[in-house]
Design a protein around this motif. Sequence first.
Motif, PDB file in Angstrom:
ATOM      1  N   PHE A  31       1.108  -1.353   0.254  1.00 50.06           N
ATOM      2  CA  PHE A  31       0.097  -0.260   0.179  1.00 50.06           C
ATOM      3  C   PHE A  31       0.711   1.523   0.026  1.00 50.06           C
ATOM      4  O   PHE A  31       0.829   2.050  -0.675  1.00 50.06           O
ATOM      5  CB  PHE A  31      -0.827  -0.419   1.553  1.00 50.06           C
ATOM      6  CG  PHE A  31      -1.617   0.842   1.482  1.00 50.06           C
ATOM      7  CD1 PHE A  31      -3.149   1.982   0.650  1.00 50.06           C
ATOM      8  CD2 PHE A  31      -1.717   1.905   2.171  1.00 50.06           C
ATOM      9  CE1 PHE A  31      -3.767   1.938   0.456  1.00 50.06           C
ATOM     10  CE2 PHE A  31      -2.585   3.044   2.564  1.00 50.06           C
ATOM     11  CZ  PHE A  31      -3.315   3.134   1.587  1.00 50.06           C
ATOM     12  N   GLY A  32       1.742   1.339   1.024  1.00 45.55           N
ATOM     13  CA  GLY A  32       3.031   2.434   1.081  1.00 45.55           C
ATOM     14  C   GLY A  32       3.261   2.727  -0.750  1.00 45.55           C
ATOM     15  O   GLY A  32       3.734   3.689  -0.713  1.00 45.55           O
ATOM     16  N   ILE A  33       3.855   1.473  -1.439  1.00 44.81           N
ATOM     17  CA  ILE A  33       4.240   1.213  -2.631  1.00 44.81           C
ATOM     18  C   ILE A  33       3.968   2.010  -3.149  1.00 44.81           C
ATOM     19  O   ILE A  33       3.626   2.832  -4.346  1.00 44.81           O
ATOM     20  CB  ILE A  33       4.578   0.262  -2.836  1.00 44.81           C
ATOM     21  CG1 ILE A  33       6.076  -0.253  -1.953  1.00 44.81           C
ATOM     22  CG2 ILE A  33       5.159   0.424  -4.737  1.00 44.81           C
ATOM     23  CD1 ILE A  33       6.586  -1.847  -2.326  1.00 44.81           C
ATOM     24  N   LEU A  34       2.630   1.800  -3.297  1.00 41.22           N
ATOM     25  CA  LEU A  34       1.771   2.591  -4.037  1.00 41.22           C
ATOM     26  C   LEU A  34       0.764   3.818  -4.487  1.00 41.22           C
ATOM     27  O   LEU A  34       0.990   5.135  -5.044  1.00 41.22           O
ATOM     28  CB  LEU A  34       0.042   1.496  -4.637  1.00 41.22           C
ATOM     29  CG  LEU A  34      -0.911   2.701  -5.593  1.00 41.22           C
ATOM     30  CD1 LEU A  34      -0.415   2.220  -6.813  1.00 41.22           C
ATOM     31  CD2 LEU A  34      -2.707   1.010  -5.144  1.00 41.22           C
ATOM     32  N   ILE A  35       0.797   4.307  -2.828  1.00 46.59           N
ATOM     33  CA  ILE A  35       0.966   5.951  -2.663  1.00 46.59           C
ATOM     34  C   ILE A  35       1.953   6.487  -3.168  1.00 46.59           C
ATOM     35  O   ILE A  35       1.951   7.418  -3.180  1.00 46.59           O
ATOM     36  CB  ILE A  35       0.610   6.266  -0.479  1.00 46.59           C
ATOM     37  CG1 ILE A  35      -0.346   5.066  -0.579  1.00 46.59           C
ATOM     38  CG2 ILE A  35       0.210   7.668  -0.877  1.00 46.59           C
ATOM     39  CD1 ILE A  35      -1.940   6.093  -0.802  1.00 46.59           C
ATOM     40  N   ILE A  36       3.425   6.097  -2.905  1.00 44.46           N
ATOM     41  CA  ILE A  36       4.631   6.644  -3.293  1.00 44.46           C
ATOM     42  C   ILE A  36       4.756   7.257  -4.458  1.00 44.46           C
ATOM     43  O   ILE A  36       5.105   8.238  -5.385  1.00 44.46           O
ATOM     44  CB  ILE A  36       5.597   6.615  -2.829  1.00 44.46           C
ATOM     45  CG1 ILE A  36       5.397   6.247  -1.262  1.00 44.46           C
ATOM     46  CG2 ILE A  36       7.066   6.904  -3.337  1.00 44.46           C
ATOM     47  CD1 ILE A  36       5.478   7.882  -0.304  1.00 44.46           C
ATOM     48  N   ALA A  37       4.050   6.256  -5.584  1.00 40.05           N
ATOM     49  CA  ALA A  37       4.119   6.488  -7.111  1.00 40.05           C
ATOM     50  C   ALA A  37       2.957   6.764  -6.991  1.00 40.05           C
ATOM     51  O   ALA A  37       3.148   7.816  -8.125  1.00 40.05           O
ATOM     52  CB  ALA A  37       3.813   4.754  -7.156  1.00 40.05           C
ATOM     53  N   PHE A  38       2.340   6.972  -6.379  1.00 38.10           N
ATOM     54  CA  PHE A  38       0.927   8.195  -7.050  1.00 38.10           C
ATOM     55  C   PHE A  38       1.197   9.715  -6.276  1.00 38.10           C
ATOM     56  O   PHE A  38       0.819  10.165  -7.846  1.00 38.10           O
ATOM     57  CB  PHE A  38      -0.349   7.585  -6.008  1.00 38.10           C
ATOM     58  CG  PHE A  38      -1.834   8.236  -6.815  1.00 38.10           C
ATOM     59  CD1 PHE A  38      -2.242   9.709  -6.064  1.00 38.10           C
ATOM     60  CD2 PHE A  38      -2.288   7.530  -7.544  1.00 38.10           C
ATOM     61  CE1 PHE A  38      -3.162   9.950  -7.005  1.00 38.10           C
ATOM     62  CE2 PHE A  38      -3.693   7.514  -9.009  1.00 38.10           C
ATOM     63  CZ  PHE A  38      -3.856   8.584  -7.735  1.00 38.10           C
ATOM     64  N   VAL A  39       1.999   9.583  -5.365  1.00 35.91           N
ATOM     65  CA  VAL A  39       2.507  11.404  -5.257  1.00 35.91           C
ATOM     66  C   VAL A  39       2.856  11.295  -6.374  1.00 35.91           C
ATOM     67  O   VAL A  39       3.232  12.635  -7.147  1.00 35.91           O
ATOM     68  CB  VAL A  39       1.953  11.368  -3.973  1.00 35.91           C
ATOM     69  CG1 VAL A  39       1.309  10.789  -2.750  1.00 35.91           C
ATOM     70  CG2 VAL A  39       3.687  10.111  -3.495  1.00 35.91           C
TER      71      VAL A  39
END
Length: 204
Positions: A31-39
């Motif tokens: 989940f953290g990976i996806l959030i960082i990729a998104f921002v």
Amino acid sequence: MKLILLIDILGTIAFAISGVLTALNKRLDPFGILIIAFVAAIGGGTLRDILIGANVAWMRDLTYVYVIFGSTVFAVVFRKRLGYIRRSLFLFDTIGITFYTIVGVEKGIAAGFHPIICIALGTITACFGGVIRDILCNEIPIVFRKEIYATACILGASAYFLLLKTPMPLDFIVIISGSVVFIVRLLAVYFNLSLPTIYRKDEL
């Protein structure tokens, strides 16, 4: 416009992958990976759209969301093939600022702003996704260090407006000005070039 849309999508892919690589380096959960990729992918563009009073691109076109999700999955699955994390991060980050600088400039022109404001919007679009990514990952953002990063974006965006005064086709102007960003950033890293510091050696 089709070329600018393609550049925007390619920039989104590049920055999403750079976000994944940063998150992997920090050993974040999925989940953290996806959030960082998104921002990383939409941070600069979101700030740009808010500043110019436009609809935020990824909120009205889910293509960006799908691209970010797909890029995240790709980068996670093939993380070992991406080679050394730091080297891959530099590459995708450089590709990202190259594409996003041009997109930001084009958005500014479409909104009818002065060239100086357009250059600023190009730099914001290119840099601030990385700023948010680095802050969330407890790193000092590259743009705030001595490295030539935002300067490369400013030079590329400035080249765009200089080339507009020539009879050169717009597609070539986009390619050349984007190349300026890419080459300046590469040369700065290769030759270890940096902006001068205001601190004396005894203050460091």
